[in-house]
Scaffold this motif. Structure first.
Motif, PDB file in Angstrom:
ATOM      1  N   ASN A   8      73.844  64.848  71.758  1.00 24.88           N
ATOM      2  CA  ASN A   8      73.074  64.231  70.678  1.00 24.88           C
ATOM      3  C   ASN A   8      72.187  65.245  69.960  1.00 24.88           C
ATOM      4  OD1 ASN A   8      74.207  61.703  71.088  1.00 24.88           O
ATOM      5  ND2 ASN A   8      72.567  61.011  72.429  1.00 24.88           N
ATOM      6  N   LYS A  11      74.509  67.395  67.825  1.00 22.77           N
ATOM      7  CA  LYS A  11      75.007  66.599  66.696  1.00 22.77           C
ATOM      8  C   LYS A  11      73.926  66.420  65.633  1.00 22.77           C
ATOM      9  CE  LYS A  11      77.927  63.571  64.780  1.00 22.77           C
ATOM     10  NZ  LYS A  11      77.887  63.896  63.367  1.00 22.77           N
ATOM     11  N   LEU A  12      72.698  66.133  66.063  1.00 21.40           N
ATOM     12  CA  LEU A  12      71.590  65.976  65.127  1.00 21.40           C
ATOM     13  C   LEU A  12      71.327  67.285  64.380  1.00 21.40           C
ATOM     14  CD1 LEU A  12      69.314  64.141  64.016  1.00 21.40           C
ATOM     15  CD2 LEU A  12      67.891  64.980  65.900  1.00 21.40           C
ATOM     16  N   PHE A  13      71.347  68.397  65.105  1.00 22.24           N
ATOM     17  CA  PHE A  13      71.139  69.706  64.490  1.00 22.24           C
ATOM     18  C   PHE A  13      72.216  69.976  63.437  1.00 22.24           C
ATOM     19  CE2 PHE A  13      71.679  74.290  64.234  1.00 22.24           C
ATOM     20  CZ  PHE A  13      70.371  74.710  64.021  1.00 22.24           C
ATOM     21  N   ASP A  15      74.046  67.754  61.842  1.00 21.46           N
ATOM     22  CA  ASP A  15      73.868  66.813  60.727  1.00 21.46           C
ATOM     23  C   ASP A  15      72.727  67.221  59.799  1.00 21.46           C
ATOM     24  OD1 ASP A  15      75.962  65.311  61.722  1.00 21.46           O
ATOM     25  OD2 ASP A  15      74.679  63.743  62.581  1.00 21.46           O
ATOM     26  N   GLU A  16      71.648  67.762  60.369  1.00 21.34           N
ATOM     27  CA  GLU A  16      70.465  68.081  59.567  1.00 21.34           C
ATOM     28  C   GLU A  16      70.471  69.496  59.002  1.00 21.34           C
ATOM     29  OE1 GLU A  16      67.037  67.218  61.993  1.00 21.34           O
ATOM     30  OE2 GLU A  16      67.241  65.058  61.684  1.00 21.34           O
ATOM     31  N   LYS A  17      70.997  70.450  59.737  1.00 18.99           N
ATOM     32  CA  LYS A  17      70.874  71.860  59.344  1.00 18.99           C
ATOM     33  C   LYS A  17      72.151  72.499  58.813  1.00 18.99           C
ATOM     34  CE  LYS A  17      66.613  72.138  60.892  1.00 18.99           C
ATOM     35  NZ  LYS A  17      65.468  72.348  60.040  1.00 18.99           N
ATOM     36  N   SER A  19      75.519  70.579  58.125  1.00 21.95           N
ATOM     37  CA  SER A  19      76.364  69.732  57.273  1.00 21.95           C
ATOM     38  C   SER A  19      75.954  69.699  55.802  1.00 21.95           C
ATOM     39  CB  SER A  19      76.426  68.305  57.832  1.00 21.95           C
ATOM     40  OG  SER A  19      77.216  68.297  58.997  1.00 21.95           O
ATOM     41  N   PRO A  20      74.653  69.634  55.474  1.00 23.49           N
ATOM     42  CA  PRO A  20      74.317  69.579  54.045  1.00 23.49           C
ATOM     43  C   PRO A  20      74.866  70.757  53.242  1.00 23.49           C
ATOM     44  CG  PRO A  20      72.428  68.920  55.347  1.00 23.49           C
ATOM     45  CD  PRO A  20      73.456  69.451  56.316  1.00 23.49           C
ATOM     46  N   GLU A  67      70.660  78.688  68.510  1.00 25.08           N
ATOM     47  CA  GLU A  67      69.795  77.517  68.692  1.00 25.08           C
ATOM     48  C   GLU A  67      69.974  76.847  70.052  1.00 25.08           C
ATOM     49  OE1 GLU A  67      67.326  76.102  66.779  1.00 25.08           O
ATOM     50  OE2 GLU A  67      67.520  77.943  65.600  1.00 25.08           O
TER      51      GLU A  67
END
Length: 78
Positions: A8, A11-13, A15-17, A19-20, A67
């Protein structure tokens, strides 16, 4: 799946850092698996035909290994 909390967090990293930036160029990063501290990702969308796909894959891999030092390897496929 090895550790749900670790998955998780990764995945959050992503999605936030990560994927954009990839999405801004028409691509997508998908987590395929996390087993034995080896993360496997897939680049899809325009990433498959991009001339700098190898550079993108290496950059994503290095960023995640920095990271999340507990990861032994990050494999990026297309």
């Amino acid at each position: 799946m090895q550790n749900v909390e670790q998955y998780n967090a990764i995945k959050l990293f992503i999605d936030e850092k990560i994927s954009p930036g990839v999405m801004a160029h028409g691509g997508e990063v998908n987590v395929l698996s996390l087993e034995n501290n080896i993360l496997t990702l897939e680049l899809s969308g325009s990433c498959g035909s991009c001339s700098v796909q190898a550079y993108t894959s290496e950059s994503i891999s290095n960023y995640l290994l920095e990271e999340f030092p507990e990861l032994e390897d990050v494999i990026v496929t297309d």
